[in-house]
Design an enzyme around this catalytic site. Structure first.
Site, PDB file in Angstrom:
ATOM      1  N   ASP A  13       0.762  -1.192   0.014  1.00  0.00           N
ATOM      2  CA  ASP A  13       0.010  -0.194   0.023  1.00  0.00           C
ATOM      3  C   ASP A  13       0.806   1.273   0.029  1.00  0.00           C
ATOM      4  O   ASP A  13       0.463   2.220   0.383  1.00  0.00           O
ATOM      5  CB  ASP A  13      -0.871   0.016   1.112  1.00  0.00           C
ATOM      6  CG  ASP A  13      -1.847  -1.259   1.236  1.00  0.00           C
ATOM      7  OD1 ASP A  13      -2.315  -1.375   0.068  1.00  0.00           O
ATOM      8  OD2 ASP A  13      -2.166  -1.588   2.329  1.00  0.00           O
ATOM      9  N   LYS A  16       1.797   2.006  -5.299  1.00  0.00           N
ATOM     10  CA  LYS A  16       2.226   1.484  -6.442  1.00  0.00           C
ATOM     11  C   LYS A  16       1.291   1.871  -7.763  1.00  0.00           C
ATOM     12  O   LYS A  16       1.867   2.244  -8.389  1.00  0.00           O
ATOM     13  CB  LYS A  16       2.599   0.241  -6.317  1.00  0.00           C
ATOM     14  CG  LYS A  16       3.601  -0.138  -5.034  1.00  0.00           C
ATOM     15  CD  LYS A  16       3.585  -1.795  -5.037  1.00  0.00           C
ATOM     16  CE  LYS A  16       2.243  -2.375  -4.285  1.00  0.00           C
ATOM     17  NZ  LYS A  16       2.023  -2.139  -2.648  1.00  0.00           N
ATOM     18  N   GLY A  40      -4.643  -4.133  -3.796  1.00  0.00           N
ATOM     19  CA  GLY A  40      -5.668  -3.016  -4.006  1.00  0.00           C
ATOM     20  C   GLY A  40      -4.887  -1.908  -4.312  1.00  0.00           C
ATOM     21  O   GLY A  40      -3.999  -1.131  -3.528  1.00  0.00           O
ATOM     22  N   HIS A  41      -4.803  -1.552  -5.841  1.00  0.00           N
ATOM     23  CA  HIS A  41      -4.091  -0.495  -6.453  1.00  0.00           C
ATOM     24  C   HIS A  41      -4.882   0.947  -6.699  1.00  0.00           C
ATOM     25  O   HIS A  41      -5.855   0.567  -7.544  1.00  0.00           O
ATOM     26  CB  HIS A  41      -3.083  -0.811  -7.341  1.00  0.00           C
ATOM     27  CG  HIS A  41      -2.120  -1.932  -7.129  1.00  0.00           C
ATOM     28  ND1 HIS A  41      -1.186  -2.591  -7.921  1.00  0.00           N
ATOM     29  CD2 HIS A  41      -1.716  -2.462  -5.877  1.00  0.00           C
ATOM     30  CE1 HIS A  41      -0.353  -3.361  -7.359  1.00  0.00           C
ATOM     31  NE2 HIS A  41      -0.970  -3.274  -5.844  1.00  0.00           N
ATOM     32  N   GLN A 224       1.696  -6.043  -3.141  1.00  0.00           N
ATOM     33  CA  GLN A 224       2.286  -6.133  -1.803  1.00  0.00           C
ATOM     34  C   GLN A 224       3.538  -5.158  -1.668  1.00  0.00           C
ATOM     35  O   GLN A 224       3.594  -4.278  -2.358  1.00  0.00           O
ATOM     36  CB  GLN A 224       2.410  -7.651  -1.504  1.00  0.00           C
ATOM     37  CG  GLN A 224       1.303  -8.309  -1.340  1.00  0.00           C
ATOM     38  CD  GLN A 224       0.568  -8.767  -2.605  1.00  0.00           C
ATOM     39  OE1 GLN A 224       1.298  -9.677  -3.324  1.00  0.00           O
ATOM     40  NE2 GLN A 224      -0.829  -8.656  -2.925  1.00  0.00           N
ATOM     41  N   SER A 412       5.460  12.608  -3.938  1.00  0.00           N
ATOM     42  CA  SER A 412       3.977  12.326  -4.067  1.00  0.00           C
ATOM     43  C   SER A 412       3.284  13.161  -2.943  1.00  0.00           C
ATOM     44  O   SER A 412       3.629  12.762  -1.803  1.00  0.00           O
ATOM     45  CB  SER A 412       3.524  11.010  -4.241  1.00  0.00           C
ATOM     46  OG  SER A 412       2.098  10.892  -4.169  1.00  0.00           O
TER      47      SER A 412
HETATM   48  P1  GDP Z   1      -0.789   0.541  -3.538  1.00  0.00           P
HETATM   49  O1  GDP Z   1      -1.372  -0.811  -3.073  1.00  0.00           O
HETATM   50  O2  GDP Z   1       0.816   0.509  -3.194  1.00  0.00           O
HETATM   51  O3  GDP Z   1      -1.145   0.841  -4.941  1.00  0.00           O
HETATM   52  O4  GDP Z   1      -1.351   1.399  -2.664  1.00  0.00           O
HETATM   53  P2  GDP Z   1      -2.941   1.478  -2.087  1.00  0.00           P
HETATM   54  O5  GDP Z   1      -3.697   2.239  -3.468  1.00  0.00           O
HETATM   55  O6  GDP Z   1      -3.325   0.456  -1.483  1.00  0.00           O
HETATM   56  O7  GDP Z   1      -2.623   2.730  -1.094  1.00  0.00           O
HETATM   57  C1  GDP Z   1      -2.280   3.884  -1.365  1.00  0.00           C
HETATM   58  C2  GDP Z   1      -3.349   4.962  -0.997  1.00  0.00           C
HETATM   59  O8  GDP Z   1      -2.645   6.360  -0.703  1.00  0.00           O
HETATM   60  C3  GDP Z   1      -4.500   5.266  -1.768  1.00  0.00           C
HETATM   61  O9  GDP Z   1      -5.589   5.501  -1.132  1.00  0.00           O
HETATM   62  C4  GDP Z   1      -3.979   6.279  -2.606  1.00  0.00           C
HETATM   63  O10 GDP Z   1      -4.978   6.892  -3.161  1.00  0.00           O
HETATM   64  C5  GDP Z   1      -3.363   7.306  -1.693  1.00  0.00           C
HETATM   65  N1  GDP Z   1      -2.323   8.049  -2.040  1.00  0.00           N
HETATM   66  C6  GDP Z   1      -1.334   7.603  -2.870  1.00  0.00           C
HETATM   67  N2  GDP Z   1      -0.250   8.602  -3.187  1.00  0.00           N
HETATM   68  C7  GDP Z   1      -0.756   9.585  -2.037  1.00  0.00           C
HETATM   69  C8  GDP Z   1      -0.056  10.739  -1.493  1.00  0.00           C
HETATM   70  O11 GDP Z   1       1.038  11.201  -2.074  1.00  0.00           O
HETATM   71  N3  GDP Z   1      -0.639  11.366  -0.693  1.00  0.00           N
HETATM   72  C9  GDP Z   1      -1.927  10.948  -0.120  1.00  0.00           C
HETATM   73  N4  GDP Z   1      -2.515  11.554   1.049  1.00  0.00           N
HETATM   74  N5  GDP Z   1      -2.572   9.770  -0.382  1.00  0.00           N
HETATM   75  C10 GDP Z   1      -1.902   9.084  -1.572  1.00  0.00           C
HETATM   76  P1  IMO Z   2      -0.887  -4.138  -2.394  1.00  0.00           P
HETATM   77  O1  IMO Z   2      -0.680  -4.586  -3.670  1.00  0.00           O
HETATM   78  C1  IMO Z   2      -0.946  -4.603   2.010  1.00  0.00           C
HETATM   79  C2  IMO Z   2      -1.159  -8.606   3.602  1.00  0.00           C
HETATM   80  C3  IMO Z   2      -2.255  -9.259   4.274  1.00  0.00           C
HETATM   81  C4  IMO Z   2      -1.811 -10.187   5.364  1.00  0.00           C
HETATM   82  C5  IMO Z   2      -0.538 -10.802   4.410  1.00  0.00           C
HETATM   83  C6  IMO Z   2      -1.032 -12.129   3.913  1.00  0.00           C
HETATM   84  O2  IMO Z   2      -2.214  -3.352  -2.427  1.00  0.00           O
HETATM   85  O3  IMO Z   2       0.046  -3.223  -1.617  1.00  0.00           O
HETATM   86  P2  IMO Z   2      -2.639 -12.871   1.687  1.00  0.00           P
HETATM   87  O4  IMO Z   2      -3.893 -12.354   1.358  1.00  0.00           O
HETATM   88  O5  IMO Z   2      -1.845 -12.368   0.680  1.00  0.00           O
HETATM   89  O6  IMO Z   2      -2.621 -14.151   2.455  1.00  0.00           O
HETATM   90  O7  IMO Z   2      -2.234 -11.852   3.121  1.00  0.00           O
HETATM   91  O8  IMO Z   2      -0.207  -9.661   3.508  1.00  0.00           O
HETATM   92  N1  IMO Z   2      -1.178  -8.238   2.185  1.00  0.00           N
HETATM   93  C7  IMO Z   2      -1.291  -6.955   1.858  1.00  0.00           C
HETATM   94  N2  IMO Z   2      -0.885  -5.794   2.584  1.00  0.00           N
HETATM   95  N3  IMO Z   2      -1.028  -4.504   0.759  1.00  0.00           N
HETATM   96  C8  IMO Z   2      -1.286  -5.505  -0.082  1.00  0.00           C
HETATM   97  O9  IMO Z   2      -1.248  -5.361  -1.498  1.00  0.00           O
HETATM   98  C9  IMO Z   2      -1.224  -6.782   0.522  1.00  0.00           C
HETATM   99  N4  IMO Z   2      -1.549  -8.062   0.016  1.00  0.00           N
HETATM  100  C10 IMO Z   2      -1.463  -8.976   1.237  1.00  0.00           C
HETATM  101  O10 IMO Z   2      -2.827  -8.032   4.926  1.00  0.00           O
HETATM  102  O11 IMO Z   2      -1.013  -9.445   6.292  1.00  0.00           O
HETATM  103 MG    MG Z   3      -2.828  -1.509  -1.953  1.00  0.00          MG
END
Ligand code: GDP
Ligand code: IMO
Ligand code: MG
Length: 423
Positions: A13, A16, A40-41, A224, A412
């Site tokens: 998270d 990416k 979840g991206h 991840q 960012s």
């Molecule tokens: P990913 O899994 O690495 O793609 O990241 P996620 O989407 O799960 O989580 C990143 C969260 O932070 C999302 O809700 C984005 O919309 C938000 N986000 C990304 N970059 C920034 C930033 O620079 N500032 C803030 N406040 N939110 C951001």
């Molecule tokens: P993105 O791509 C954050 C964590 C779960 C759990 C562990 C194992 O959005 O960054 P699993 O479902 O793979 O068996 O879970 O890994 N986890 C993540 N945490 N971002 C993710 O993906 C994750 N995908 C799995 O919360 O601790």
């Molecule tokens: Mg994510």
């Protein structure tokens, strides 16, 4: 030509999806190489927000081909839902012909999810905190040589293969107790399999290597984060794939010498969702403030994310494992109102001061040793140019570059595509 890789350096998270979306116009192909719908991206632009689970984050650029690589595990039901959601927003990758899927990618069956849930429910306090999407059991069947692959869906004996694997799963599940009803899910699965057949199937190894030979630009998108890597993460509190650069080789079919730039993404602080060690975790009002300002709630499960300060030994470890060449710092805006920012530089560990991540961080907790930095106390969310970055934030970035030994190439300052500054 070489493949650039973009991946997370923390526990996922990091942002990416946002950065892949920003960079994708520079690439001909975006390729997801591992993980599944546990990811979840999130992408935001033009006042719209999208969360992608399986589909690569280059999908909004019609000129970029998006590949779901062989290292990914696919839940056809979720993939169909994702594509249906995009269609509602007038984005149709099938009509646009900018989505392809690897024949060798493995399928998540409804019973894989039941196995995930059954296994987690028996773990008590040792719960991994899995997203319960069936990721672990699917990779287990892959390495156990029982798995079903995307390419199998076009064979006449697909149903037979499915039934055989399902029987095996039901047998295991019977040892856990009563098996929940999954008829509806199974019907949805087969409906989604029909849909999956309409997405072009490719051999990712040939496609990616051909692109490179033709001088086209390829970006591999990780899911991840490094500290969730099956080999090098905080085992057993990890996911079931190699989230590191090496995973891009096996997850797409490219040789290690074809890896070019490695772009490592990290938050200006740190989060973790699920169980497992988190040395810099803040269980106080500062942690709560980070969660609130950073909207730290999972994109896939909605779970509240644990928050803490940035962890330098962990980041250095991640940079080493991945061969990172470029860093991207995310969510700096979340720290805009902080007078002070802390950075963990070392740990007190088992009576010693150490500056690396030790083998066992589960039974012996590394106590973080923090350095305090001055906050910039300014709204950064409207900044669009390098020249506008507050001096104190520049100082913080320089400090991180020096300490981590790699350049920070993007900053960012918000979730929107536009809130990205090239440094
Ligand atoms: P990913 O899994 O690495 O793609 O990241 P996620 O989407 O799960 O989580 C990143 C969260 O932070 C999302 O809700 C984005 O919309 C938000 N986000 C990304 N970059 C920034 C930033 O620079 N500032 C803030 N406040 N939110 C951001
Ligand atoms: P993105 O791509 C954050 C964590 C779960 C759990 C562990 C194992 O959005 O960054 P699993 O479902 O793979 O068996 O879970 O890994 N986890 C993540 N945490 N971002 C993710 O993906 C994750 N995908 C799995 O919360 O601790
Ligand atoms: Mg994510």
């Amino acid at each position: 030509m070489q493949v650039d890789v973009l991946l997370g350096l923390q526990w996922g998270d990091e942002g990416k999806g946002k950065i892949v979306d920003v960079l994708c116009p520079k690439y001909d192909l975006i390729a997801r190489f591992q993980g599944g719908p546990n990811a979840g991206h999130t992408l935001e632009f033009d006042n719209k927000k999208f969360v992608l689970n399986t589909i690569p984050s280059g999908i909004f650029n019609k000129n970029t081909l998006n590949l779901i690589g062989n290292g990914v595990v696919i839940d056809p039901i979720i993939l169909k839902k994702e594509l249906d959601g995009l269609k509602e927003a007038k984005v149709d990758p099938i009509a646009e012909k900018n989505l392809v899927i690897a024949r060798k990618a493995h399928l998540i069956l409804p019973t894989h999810q039941l196995l995930d849930a059954a296994s987690e429910s028996k773990m008590g306090s040792a719960k991994i905190g899995s997203t319960l999407k069936g990721i672990g059991p699917t990779y287990m069947d892959k390495t156990g040589r029982n798995g079903l692959r995307v390419g199998d869906t076009t064979l006449s004996n697909f149903k037979e293969k499915y039934e055989k694997l399902k029987e095996k799963h039901l047998n295991i599940l019977s040892h856990y107790g009563e098996i929940p009803d999954f008829e509806e899910k199974e019907a949805a699965f087969f409906e989604a399999i029909d849909f999956l057949r309409t997405i072009p199937h490719v051999d990712s190894e040939h496609l990616v290597n051909r692109y490179l030979d033709e001088g086209k630009k390829v970006l591999a998108e990780g899911a991840q984060g490094t500290l969730l890597d099956i080999d090098f993460g905080s085992y057993p509190f990890v996911t079931s794939s190699n989230t590191t650069t090496a995973g891009a080789c096996t997850g797409l079919g490219i040789a290690p010498n074809r890896i070019g730039k490695v772009i490592g993404i990290f938050k200006a602080y740190c989060t973790r969702v699920g169980g497992g060690p988190f040395p810099t975790e803040l269980d106080d009002e500062v942690g709560e403030k980070l969660r609130k300002l950073g909207h730290e709630f999972g994109a896939t499960t909605g779970r509240s994310r644990r928050t803490g300060w940035v962890d330098i030994p962990a980041l250095k470890y991640a940079i080493m494992l991945n061969g990172v060449t470029d860093l991207v710092i995310m969510k700096a805006d979340v720290l805009d109102t902080f007078e002070e920012i802390k950075v963990c530089t070392k740990y007190n560990y088992d009576g010693e001061v150490i500056d690396y991540m030790p083998y066992d961080i589960n039974s012996i907790k590394p106590e973080p040793i923090f350095e305090t930095k001055e906050g910039w106390n300014a709204d950064t969310t409207l900044i669009r140019k390098k020249e506008e970055v507050p001096e104190k934030l520049k100082t913080y970035i320089k400090y991180l570059e020096k300490t981590l030994g790699k350049p920070i190439t993007y900053l960012s300052v918000g979730p929107d595509r536009k809130q990205t500054i090239k440094l």
